[in-house]
Design an enzyme around this catalytic site. Sequence first.
Site, PDB file in Angstrom:
ATOM      1  N   LYS A 121       0.839  -1.309  -0.044  1.00 15.52           N
ATOM      2  CA  LYS A 121       0.013   0.109   0.025  1.00 15.52           C
ATOM      3  C   LYS A 121       0.855   1.171  -0.173  1.00 15.52           C
ATOM      4  O   LYS A 121       2.070   1.204   0.570  1.00 15.52           O
ATOM      5  CB  LYS A 121      -1.037   0.031   1.329  1.00 15.52           C
ATOM      6  N   ASP A 173      -7.111   4.353  -4.634  1.00 16.41           N
ATOM      7  CA  ASP A 173      -7.777   4.206  -3.027  1.00 16.41           C
ATOM      8  C   ASP A 173      -8.242   5.446  -2.862  1.00 16.41           C
ATOM      9  O   ASP A 173      -8.643   6.364  -3.998  1.00 16.41           O
ATOM     10  CB  ASP A 173      -6.593   3.898  -2.116  1.00 16.41           C
TER      11      ASP A 173
HETATM   12  P1  NDP Z   1     -13.125   7.722  -2.696  1.00 10.14           P
HETATM   13  O1  NDP Z   1     -11.998   8.874  -2.683  1.00 10.14           O
HETATM   14  O2  NDP Z   1     -13.465   7.481  -4.176  1.00 10.14           O
HETATM   15  O3  NDP Z   1     -14.242   8.281  -1.683  1.00 10.14           O
HETATM   16  C1  NDP Z   1     -14.074   8.167  -0.550  1.00 10.14           C
HETATM   17  C2  NDP Z   1     -15.445   8.644   0.300  1.00 10.14           C
HETATM   18  O4  NDP Z   1     -15.394   8.137   1.751  1.00 10.14           O
HETATM   19  C3  NDP Z   1     -15.690  10.027   0.010  1.00 10.14           C
HETATM   20  O5  NDP Z   1     -17.126  10.119   0.021  1.00 10.14           O
HETATM   21  C4  NDP Z   1     -14.960  10.763   1.378  1.00 10.14           C
HETATM   22  O6  NDP Z   1     -15.569  12.113   1.797  1.00 10.14           O
HETATM   23  C5  NDP Z   1     -15.426   9.845   2.283  1.00 10.14           C
HETATM   24  N1  NDP Z   1     -14.311   9.890   3.476  1.00 10.14           N
HETATM   25  C6  NDP Z   1     -13.078   9.904   3.328  1.00 10.14           C
HETATM   26  N2  NDP Z   1     -12.435  10.252   4.524  1.00 10.14           N
HETATM   27  C7  NDP Z   1     -13.698  10.192   5.476  1.00 10.14           C
HETATM   28  C8  NDP Z   1     -13.792  10.566   6.950  1.00 10.14           C
HETATM   29  N3  NDP Z   1     -12.756  10.778   7.616  1.00 10.14           N
HETATM   30  N4  NDP Z   1     -15.160  10.563   7.286  1.00 10.14           N
HETATM   31  C9  NDP Z   1     -16.163  10.337   6.588  1.00 10.14           C
HETATM   32  N5  NDP Z   1     -16.091  10.312   5.068  1.00 10.14           N
HETATM   33  C10 NDP Z   1     -14.876  10.135   4.669  1.00 10.14           C
HETATM   34  O7  NDP Z   1     -12.141   6.473  -2.194  1.00 10.14           O
HETATM   35  P2  NDP Z   1     -13.029   4.828  -2.596  1.00 10.14           P
HETATM   36  O8  NDP Z   1     -14.442   4.873  -2.534  1.00 10.14           O
HETATM   37  O9  NDP Z   1     -12.092   4.285  -3.538  1.00 10.14           O
HETATM   38  O10 NDP Z   1     -12.761   4.336  -0.976  1.00 10.14           O
HETATM   39  C11 NDP Z   1     -13.521   4.196   0.225  1.00 10.14           C
HETATM   40  C12 NDP Z   1     -12.964   3.102   1.207  1.00 10.14           C
HETATM   41  O11 NDP Z   1     -13.027   1.928   0.255  1.00 10.14           O
HETATM   42  C13 NDP Z   1     -11.533   3.185   1.565  1.00 10.14           C
HETATM   43  O12 NDP Z   1     -11.545   2.672   2.800  1.00 10.14           O
HETATM   44  C14 NDP Z   1     -10.787   2.388   0.626  1.00 10.14           C
HETATM   45  O13 NDP Z   1      -9.516   1.863   1.288  1.00 10.14           O
HETATM   46  C15 NDP Z   1     -11.567   1.190   0.370  1.00 10.14           C
HETATM   47  N6  NDP Z   1     -11.332   0.264  -0.636  1.00 10.14           N
HETATM   48  C16 NDP Z   1     -11.400   1.083  -1.962  1.00 10.14           C
HETATM   49  C17 NDP Z   1     -11.102   0.137  -3.187  1.00 10.14           C
HETATM   50  C18 NDP Z   1     -11.020   0.739  -4.253  1.00 10.14           C
HETATM   51  O14 NDP Z   1     -10.909  -0.201  -5.302  1.00 10.14           O
HETATM   52  N7  NDP Z   1     -11.451   2.046  -4.795  1.00 10.14           N
HETATM   53  C19 NDP Z   1     -10.868  -1.285  -2.880  1.00 10.14           C
HETATM   54  C20 NDP Z   1     -10.987  -1.699  -1.529  1.00 10.14           C
HETATM   55  C21 NDP Z   1     -11.278  -0.948  -0.702  1.00 10.14           C
HETATM   56  P3  NDP Z   1     -14.987  13.110   1.355  1.00 10.14           P
HETATM   57  O15 NDP Z   1     -15.018  13.581  -0.256  1.00 10.14           O
HETATM   58  O16 NDP Z   1     -15.550  14.128   2.202  1.00 10.14           O
HETATM   59  O17 NDP Z   1     -13.564  13.251   1.727  1.00 10.14           O
END
Ligand code: NDP
Length: 447
Positions: A126, A166
């Site tokens: 990572k 991510d």
């Molecule tokens: P994105 O950046 O596309 O979206 C992240 C989302 O989570 C946004 O809506 C963001 O809101 C919100 N968020 C981030 N930090 C916080 C916080 N501290 N409190 C509340 N909301 C928060 O990321 P992904 O959708 O790709 O990833 C989301 C999760 O899924 C992560 O944990 C990631 O590690 C996991 N994941 C992702 C994969 C992938 O293929 N993308 C694969 C496996 C796991 P805001 O815009 O306000 O920051």
Amino acid sequence: MKKIVTEFLDIVKERNNNEPEFLQAVEEVAETVIPYIIKHNIYYGKNVLLRMVEPERAVTFRVCWVDDSGEIQVNRGYRIQMNSAIGPYKGGLRFHPTVNMSILKFLAFEQVFKNSLTTLPMGGGKGGSDFNPKGKSDNEIMRFCHAFMSELFRHIGPNTDIPAGDIGVGQREIGFLFGMYRKLRNEFTGVLTGKGMTWGGSLIRPEATGYGTVYFAENMLKTNSNSFMGKNVVISGSGNVAQYAAEKSIQLGAKVLTLSDSSGYIFDENGIDEDKLKFVMQLKNEKRGRISEYINEYPNAKYIKGKTPWSEKCDIALPCATQNELNGDDAEALLANGCICVSEGANMPSTKEAIEKFHKAKILFAPGKASNAGGVATSGLEMTQNSLRYKWTREEVDNKLREIMEEIHESCIKYGKDDNGYIDYVKGANIAGFVKVADAMLAQGVV
Ligand code: NDP
């Protein structure tokens, strides 16, 4: 048994004292895997888990870039290469101001188990940066990504380490990163996944994590002769994972009630249907707006500022935002409101207390390392297509994704079903993930 687990955790704590998220992830694994090691002679006394909690390599580096006003900015870049016993390191890059060694080591450690579960030959890693993409222009994003890759390229390669996206790293960022890698190496290889469809990307990769989370929940519900049809679903986040978890839930006949971001959540009691979701995708992916803007378009919905959606009544909860976003009180609220299934789309979104409450109530609970593995599994399929210089159809990739999620579910049952029939998916995922990596490490000797 408890004493052995505590002694092990004390050693890890002493070495990684300032890394709470990493220690949290290790503790969850140790509690389920150490009892298994003690019962199985081939793993006992070989310090396999102690070797697994130490990254094979951790790189940190300076990233200097110039912002639109001509100021020189300095960020910190990281790549944690955790374990490559079963294949090259594989895992995403996160760009978020909270990124530090603890968060990346927890994510890299989880990734080792997750990648092992996918059945594909991928080790775990990572990386990322404390760079905050929010509010930056496209040119600033490009300059940062180019600067980041101008160092990272030395440490990665299609047979060494294959990063992906991510939080804060989507297709736009992967494009800029890939462009700089290709220029520096003078070769077109599958060194990153999540690429665009015209330059080596795989169909279904954007959808895969969210779809996979729902497929996994579907498999869990099937064990109780249940399904998504007619269920109320509460989702956190509104990024990549949340959007496609919502899309698949809708396609399976469920009503999606909420989406969120770090400022608050929206609740739409009529359900977020396909058209409304299209609006959200445009809002978040193209306009880079906030979820609060949903109520300007759909005034019947409510926006709840500064809160998470777990107090809303639902049958299924899909936490898809970030780590530790669902605590013990949230778990209690979900249980009191009749929630029967929680499938984690994010990595480690539920705290230890929350998981204990779900287990005590004996509801269906899937940890992210099993339920969100569809993303990295499809990245694995992207790597295969790149090696073959070939492209599978949408249907072919989706079918493979479904099969992989089913196989992960089966592995969790194999190692996680207890004597009275309850499936502890945490235990199942940890042990199934451990066995494959540990076997490979033992076969390869002390290296
Ligand atoms: P994105 O950046 O596309 O979206 C992240 C989302 O989570 C946004 O809506 C963001 O809101 C919100 N968020 C981030 N930090 C916080 C916080 N501290 N409190 C509340 N909301 C928060 O990321 P992904 O959708 O790709 O990833 C989301 C999760 O899924 C992560 O944990 C990631 O590690 C996991 N994941 C992702 C994969 C992938 O293929 N993308 C694969 C496996 C796991 P805001 O815009 O306000 O920051």
